[in-house]
Design a protein around this motif. Structure first.
Motif, PDB file in Angstrom:
ATOM      1  N   GLY A 157       0.830  -1.215   0.000  1.00  0.00           N
ATOM      2  CA  GLY A 157       0.000   0.000   0.000  1.00  0.00           C
ATOM      3  C   GLY A 157       0.856   1.252   0.000  1.00  0.00           C
ATOM      4  O   GLY A 157       0.586   2.197  -0.744  1.00  0.00           O
ATOM      5  N   ILE A 158       1.909   1.261   0.827  1.00  0.00           N
ATOM      6  CA  ILE A 158       2.805   2.431   0.882  1.00  0.00           C
ATOM      7  C   ILE A 158       3.504   2.594  -0.471  1.00  0.00           C
ATOM      8  O   ILE A 158       3.626   3.690  -1.003  1.00  0.00           O
ATOM      9  N   MET A 159       3.943   1.447  -1.029  1.00  0.00           N
ATOM     10  CA  MET A 159       4.618   1.515  -2.328  1.00  0.00           C
ATOM     11  C   MET A 159       3.694   2.078  -3.403  1.00  0.00           C
ATOM     12  O   MET A 159       4.130   2.804  -4.286  1.00  0.00           O
ATOM     13  N   SER A 160       2.407   1.736  -3.298  1.00  0.00           N
ATOM     14  CA  SER A 160       1.512   2.209  -4.361  1.00  0.00           C
ATOM     15  C   SER A 160       1.253   3.712  -4.231  1.00  0.00           C
ATOM     16  O   SER A 160       0.957   4.379  -5.221  1.00  0.00           O
ATOM     17  N   LEU A 161       1.419   4.277  -3.005  1.00  0.00           N
ATOM     18  CA  LEU A 161       1.308   5.740  -2.866  1.00  0.00           C
ATOM     19  C   LEU A 161       2.436   6.424  -3.630  1.00  0.00           C
ATOM     20  O   LEU A 161       2.230   7.428  -4.316  1.00  0.00           O
ATOM     21  N   VAL A 162       3.653   5.867  -3.498  1.00  0.00           N
ATOM     22  CA  VAL A 162       4.810   6.435  -4.215  1.00  0.00           C
ATOM     23  C   VAL A 162       4.557   6.335  -5.721  1.00  0.00           C
ATOM     24  O   VAL A 162       4.760   7.289  -6.473  1.00  0.00           O
ATOM     25  N   SER A 163       4.079   5.164  -6.152  1.00  0.00           N
ATOM     26  CA  SER A 163       3.916   4.993  -7.594  1.00  0.00           C
ATOM     27  C   SER A 163       2.775   5.856  -8.131  1.00  0.00           C
ATOM     28  O   SER A 163       2.833   6.324  -9.260  1.00  0.00           O
ATOM     29  N   LYS A 164       1.759   6.120  -7.300  1.00  0.00           N
ATOM     30  CA  LYS A 164       0.674   7.018  -7.757  1.00  0.00           C
ATOM     31  C   LYS A 164       1.218   8.433  -7.956  1.00  0.00           C
ATOM     32  O   LYS A 164       0.871   9.108  -8.927  1.00  0.00           O
ATOM     33  N   ALA A 165       2.064   8.871  -7.005  1.00  0.00           N
ATOM     34  CA  ALA A 165       2.646  10.218  -7.124  1.00  0.00           C
ATOM     35  C   ALA A 165       3.477  10.308  -8.411  1.00  0.00           C
ATOM     36  O   ALA A 165       3.439  11.315  -9.126  1.00  0.00           O
ATOM     37  N   MET A 166       4.195   9.241  -8.717  1.00  0.00           N
ATOM     38  CA  MET A 166       5.024   9.237  -9.930  1.00  0.00           C
ATOM     39  C   MET A 166       4.153   9.276 -11.183  1.00  0.00           C
ATOM     40  O   MET A 166       4.359  10.092 -12.078  1.00  0.00           O
ATOM     41  N   THR A 167       3.136   8.388 -11.242  1.00  0.00           N
ATOM     42  CA  THR A 167       2.352   8.302 -12.487  1.00  0.00           C
ATOM     43  C   THR A 167       1.568   9.598 -12.725  1.00  0.00           C
ATOM     44  O   THR A 167       1.478  10.061 -13.858  1.00  0.00           O
ATOM     45  N   LYS A 168       1.061  10.202 -11.645  1.00  0.00           N
ATOM     46  CA  LYS A 168       0.288  11.453 -11.806  1.00  0.00           C
ATOM     47  C   LYS A 168       1.164  12.581 -12.357  1.00  0.00           C
ATOM     48  O   LYS A 168       0.746  13.321 -13.233  1.00  0.00           O
ATOM     49  N   THR A 169       2.388  12.703 -11.808  1.00  0.00           N
ATOM     50  CA  THR A 169       3.231  13.829 -12.230  1.00  0.00           C
ATOM     51  C   THR A 169       3.866  13.570 -13.604  1.00  0.00           C
ATOM     52  O   THR A 169       3.887  14.463 -14.453  1.00  0.00           O
ATOM     53  N   SER A 170       4.336  12.334 -13.821  1.00  0.00           N
ATOM     54  CA  SER A 170       5.021  12.063 -15.101  1.00  0.00           C
ATOM     55  C   SER A 170       4.064  12.111 -16.287  1.00  0.00           C
ATOM     56  O   SER A 170       4.476  12.391 -17.409  1.00  0.00           O
ATOM     57  N   TYR A 171       2.793  11.836 -16.050  1.00  0.00           N
ATOM     58  CA  TYR A 171       1.807  11.914 -17.146  1.00  0.00           C
ATOM     59  C   TYR A 171       1.743  13.345 -17.680  1.00  0.00           C
ATOM     60  O   TYR A 171       1.558  13.575 -18.861  1.00  0.00           O
ATOM     61  N   LYS A 172       1.954  14.312 -16.756  1.00  0.00           N
ATOM     62  CA  LYS A 172       1.806  15.724 -17.142  1.00  0.00           C
ATOM     63  C   LYS A 172       3.113  16.397 -17.536  1.00  0.00           C
ATOM     64  O   LYS A 172       3.182  17.130 -18.510  1.00  0.00           O
ATOM     65  N   ILE A 173       4.175  16.166 -16.709  1.00  0.00           N
ATOM     66  CA  ILE A 173       5.438  16.894 -17.021  1.00  0.00           C
ATOM     67  C   ILE A 173       6.634  15.954 -17.129  1.00  0.00           C
ATOM     68  O   ILE A 173       6.853  15.103 -16.356  1.00  0.00           O
TER      69      ILE A 173
END
Ligand SMILES: [Fe+2]
Ligand SMILES: [Fe+2]
Length: 217
Positions: A201-217
């Protein structure tokens, strides 16, 4: 007994080696892929601007994921022993270089660029890999397996939303999905522990932050 022909790496050698790998991962056009891109031979079909932007966003996310994979393996290599399975993990790490190069190339073909935040994600992932390596090989391998499972989840989602017309990106993602599932399997077979749900669950928080930001910038 150590082989006298093999020179022992000094701490400075190792630092320079790491710095070289990091710079090559983060600089465009510096990775040589062993396998040709699965996108070759797929038709280059016309897409709307919206479809192209969406596909580029997803391929940028995948590229950042591969930057993180490089950093993870580098961080682990610094601290983990992994004597018996080093060759197998190196094989996986080399396949990640293919993925990195394919995603970078496809992102550019779609008229976009790789994520500006890649150095940040490299640093975070390097730290996580080095920490996992310090905790022992079973945890370290379990971490690889858990990360690969998470990547497989993303890739499956991407296959659902990538435009049907974009057979080039789809071919890359399909091959990556096959490779990542294999990497996860190899890491578990080599003795990795299965991570409990709260850690995932903690790992998926990190990966969500990555996917959200990298999709945009
Ligand atoms: Fe990969
Ligand atoms: Fe992988």
């Amino acid at each position: 007994m150590s082989d006298p022909k093999v020179r022992r790496l000094s701490p400075l050698d190792r630092f320079l080696n790491q710095a070289d790998r990091a710079l090559r991962t983060l600089s465009p056009d510096t990775q040589v892929h062993a396998r040709p891109s699965p996108s070759l031979g797929q038709a280059d079909v016309q897409m709307s601007d919206e479809q192209r932007q969406h596909a580029a966003g997803l391929m940028r996310v995948n590229h950042t994921g591969e930057v993180m994979a490089q950093a993870l393996y580098q961080g682990q290599a610094l601290t983990a022993k992994l004597p018996k399975i080093r060759a197998e993990m190196e094989h996986a790490a080399n396949e990640e270089i293919d993925h990195l190069a394919w995603c970078e190339e496809r992102t550019r073909q779609l008229g976009s660029h790789t994520s500006l935040l890649n150095p940040l994600w490299y640093g975070i992932s390097f730290g996580m890999g080095a920490t996992a390596g310090l905790l022992g090989d079973k945890i370290s391998l379990g971490f690889v397996s858990a990360v690969e499972d998470q990547v497989c989840g993303h890739l499956e989602e991407h296959l659902e939303t990538l435009p049907e017309e974009d057979s080039k990106s789809r071919a890359i993602v399909e091959q990556m999905l096959e490779d990542e599932a294999h990497h996860s399997h190899v890491a578990l077979e080599a003795g990795g522990i299965r991570f409990p749900a709260p850690v995932k669950g903690i790992m998926s928080l990190v990966s969500k932050a990555m996917t959200k930001t990298s999709y945009k910038i």
